[in-house]
Design a protein around this motif. Structure first.
Motif: not given
Length: 225
Positions: A84-107
């Protein structure tokens, strides 16, 4: 030996067993149940603020693996032989900003925080990004900080694999930009939200490794009493 001592012994044995496996026995495959266990360990791993900035892409398509070899010089043997081979991706800065939709959804949705608590946590996180770690003004630093979270999951997955007798190899040897372009072209990665953090291969060692080497404990641990 009591159960606690057995547990500690088993964990240390797993760390002694684990090594960066450069080539796997391609005839030996990890069961679906065992690999689901490894992925679940990654999913349950901790991350800063609990924001889980990762995504795990399991590449079992051998044609795609062959294409990846052109840009992943540190994974040529593993891509060919790993179960098995896994590529691990990371969120980009715009998603990790405090006011991003992604962070709002996480909270609000994932962490299910009451509105007032979510507001307070978002404010603390915003201060952390802008002042405490001063990340938000530097997109590369912001991305690398998110990548550091994925390495927690990476380490946990490799340790869990070792505890059930499965080998692994973490991989950073690749041309990031070219690899990402290939993944986007193949419809594997959404580059509006993700970048590649690292890769990891799993399987069964083809040959036994040399004896593990590490610095002594007194070289890496300092006690302040």
């Amino acid at each position: 030996m009591n159960s606690l001592e057995h547990t500690k012994h088993d964990i240390l044995s797993a760390f002694s067993f684990r090594h960066a496996t450069k080539e796997f026995d391609h005839n030996k495959k990890i069961s679906a149940a065992d690999f689901d266990f490894i992925l679940e360990v990654g999913r349950l791993s901790p991350s800063s603020f609990g924001f889980e900035p990762w995504k795990f892409i399991v590449v079992q398509n051998m044609e795609l693996r062959e294409q990846l070899k052109e840009y992943a010089w540190g994974a040529v043997k593993q891509l060919k032989s790993a179960s098995h081979f896994v590529i691990i991706l990371s969120r980009l800065p715009k998603d990790m900003a405090a006011d991003s939709p992604y962070i709002q959804n996480m909270l609000n949705v994932v962490q299910q925080l009451p509105a007032e608590i979510a507001k307070e946590k978002r404010a603390v996180y915003d201060k952390f990004l802008k002042n405490d770690f001063a990340l938000q003004s530097n997109e590369r630093a912001m991305f690398e900080w998110a990548c550091r979270q994925t390495y927690i999951a990476l380490g946990n997955m490799m340790t869990a694999a070792a505890q059930i007798g499965i080998d692994s190899c973490p991989i950073e040897g690749f041309d990031k930009e070219a690899l990402e372009q290939l993944l986007v072209k193949q419809g594997v990665m959404d580059n509006e939200h993700f970048g590649v953090a690292c890769m990891v291969a799993f399987g069964s060692r083809l040959r036994e490794p040399r004896t593990k080497t590490r610095k002594s404990a007194d070289q890496v641990v300092e006690w302040i009493s």
